[in-house]
Design an enzyme around this catalytic site. Structure first.
Site, PDB file in Angstrom:
ATOM      1  N   GLN A   1      -2.085   3.082   2.722  1.00  9.45           N
ATOM      2  CA  GLN A   1      -0.886   3.035   3.575  1.00  9.45           C
ATOM      3  C   GLN A   1      -1.149   3.794   4.872  1.00  9.45           C
ATOM      4  O   GLN A   1      -1.613   4.938   4.845  1.00  9.45           O
ATOM      5  CB  GLN A   1       0.323   3.635   2.848  1.00  9.45           C
TER       6      GLN A   1
ATOM      7  N   ASN B   1       0.878  -1.165   0.000  1.00  4.58           N
ATOM      8  CA  ASN B   1       0.000   0.000   0.000  1.00  4.58           C
ATOM      9  C   ASN B   1       0.916   1.215   0.000  1.00  4.58           C
ATOM     10  O   ASN B   1       1.608   1.480   0.977  1.00  4.58           O
ATOM     11  CB  ASN B   1      -0.905  -0.014   1.241  1.00  4.58           C
TER      12      ASN B   1
ATOM     13  N   HIS C   1       3.113  -6.654   2.514  1.00  2.00           N
ATOM     14  CA  HIS C   1       2.195  -7.568   3.178  1.00  2.00           C
ATOM     15  C   HIS C   1       2.318  -8.915   2.458  1.00  2.00           C
ATOM     16  O   HIS C   1       2.162  -8.978   1.228  1.00  2.00           O
ATOM     17  CB  HIS C   1       0.745  -7.101   3.029  1.00  2.00           C
TER      18      HIS C   1
ATOM     19  N   HIS D   1       6.665  -1.487   3.467  1.00  2.00           N
ATOM     20  CA  HIS D   1       6.523  -2.882   3.913  1.00  2.00           C
ATOM     21  C   HIS D   1       5.737  -3.656   2.882  1.00  2.00           C
ATOM     22  O   HIS D   1       4.857  -3.126   2.205  1.00  2.00           O
ATOM     23  CB  HIS D   1       5.825  -2.947   5.273  1.00  2.00           C
TER      24      HIS D   1
HETATM   25  P1  5GP Z   1      -0.478  -0.341   5.767  1.00  2.00           P
HETATM   26  O1  5GP Z   1      -1.887   0.079   6.087  1.00  2.00           O
HETATM   27  O2  5GP Z   1       0.489   0.796   6.053  1.00  2.00           O
HETATM   28  O3  5GP Z   1      -0.279  -0.937   4.404  1.00  2.00           O
HETATM   29  O4  5GP Z   1      -0.147  -1.527   6.751  1.00  2.00           O
HETATM   30  C1  5GP Z   1       0.146  -1.334   8.091  1.00  2.00           C
HETATM   31  C2  5GP Z   1      -0.153  -2.631   8.780  1.00  2.00           C
HETATM   32  O5  5GP Z   1       0.434  -2.594  10.053  1.00  2.00           O
HETATM   33  C3  5GP Z   1      -1.655  -2.906   8.988  1.00  2.00           C
HETATM   34  O6  5GP Z   1      -2.028  -4.108   8.330  1.00  2.00           O
HETATM   35  C4  5GP Z   1      -1.791  -3.012  10.509  1.00  2.00           C
HETATM   36  O7  5GP Z   1      -2.686  -4.034  10.921  1.00  2.00           O
HETATM   37  C5  5GP Z   1      -0.379  -3.294  10.951  1.00  2.00           C
HETATM   38  N1  5GP Z   1      -0.055  -2.796  12.267  1.00  2.00           N
HETATM   39  C6  5GP Z   1      -0.404  -1.583  12.801  1.00  2.00           C
HETATM   40  N2  5GP Z   1       0.105  -1.457  14.035  1.00  2.00           N
HETATM   41  C7  5GP Z   1       0.786  -2.621  14.286  1.00  2.00           C
HETATM   42  C8  5GP Z   1       1.518  -3.075  15.423  1.00  2.00           C
HETATM   43  O8  5GP Z   1       1.669  -2.401  16.440  1.00  2.00           O
HETATM   44  N3  5GP Z   1       2.070  -4.316  15.325  1.00  2.00           N
HETATM   45  C9  5GP Z   1       1.929  -5.086  14.204  1.00  2.00           C
HETATM   46  N4  5GP Z   1       2.512  -6.298  14.224  1.00  2.00           N
HETATM   47  N5  5GP Z   1       1.251  -4.680  13.125  1.00  2.00           N
HETATM   48  C10 5GP Z   1       0.677  -3.453  13.168  1.00  2.00           C
END
Ligand code: 5GP
Length: 115
Positions: A95, A88, A103, A101
């Site tokens: 994001q 994302n 997924h 990162h």
């Molecule tokens: P994004 O939305 O930026 O693509 O993904 C961020 C991801 O980080 C989300 O899927 C969310 O569930 C995960 N996430 C958010 N806070 C934490 C955390 O404190 N620990 C872990 N292991 N994952 C987290």
């Protein structure tokens, strides 16, 4: 770039607990806290690049390393034959953590296109 550590740097540095499943010189992987599938792992470069467009030609090896490491982690979690990699990239793309990162998602049939 902000001097403040990203959430993922804090997990990598052990300041926040994380269920770490892989670590090497360049990257760390840990389970997503809010999994969207039976396997949902975040693969994070140690270097805190916010988004792909913040990468430079010097990051080519690092980005390739992530792509080559992801299938190994998927295989270790039983989804080596079918998994999805998602980046994302940008707020409107979903994001929420501005530390690049991948997924790694699998363990159930995945629909396309995603929402
Ligand atoms: P994004 O939305 O930026 O693509 O993904 C961020 C991801 O980080 C989300 O899927 C969310 O569930 C995960 N996430 C958010 N806070 C934490 C955390 O404190 N620990 C872990 N292991 N994952 C987290």
């Amino acid at each position: 770039m902000s001097d403040e550590k990203t959430l993922f740097e804090r997990i990598i540095d052990g300041e926040i607990p994380g269920d770490i499943v892989h670590e090497d010189e360049h990257c760390v992987a840990f389970k997503d806290i809010n999994p969207g599938a039976p396997v949902h792992i975040l693969l994070v470069p140690r270097k805190p690049m916010p988004r792909l467009q913040d990468g430079t030609p010097d990051d080519q090896g690092l980005l390739g390393h992530l792509m080559l490491t992801a299938p190994k982690i998927a295989a270790q979690h039983g989804v080596g034959d079918a998994f999805r990699l998602v980046v994302n990239n940008g707020a409107d793309a979903g994001q929420s953590v501005f530390h690049l990162h991948l997924h790694i998602i699998g363990g159930r049939p995945l629909k396309w296109p995603p929402g």
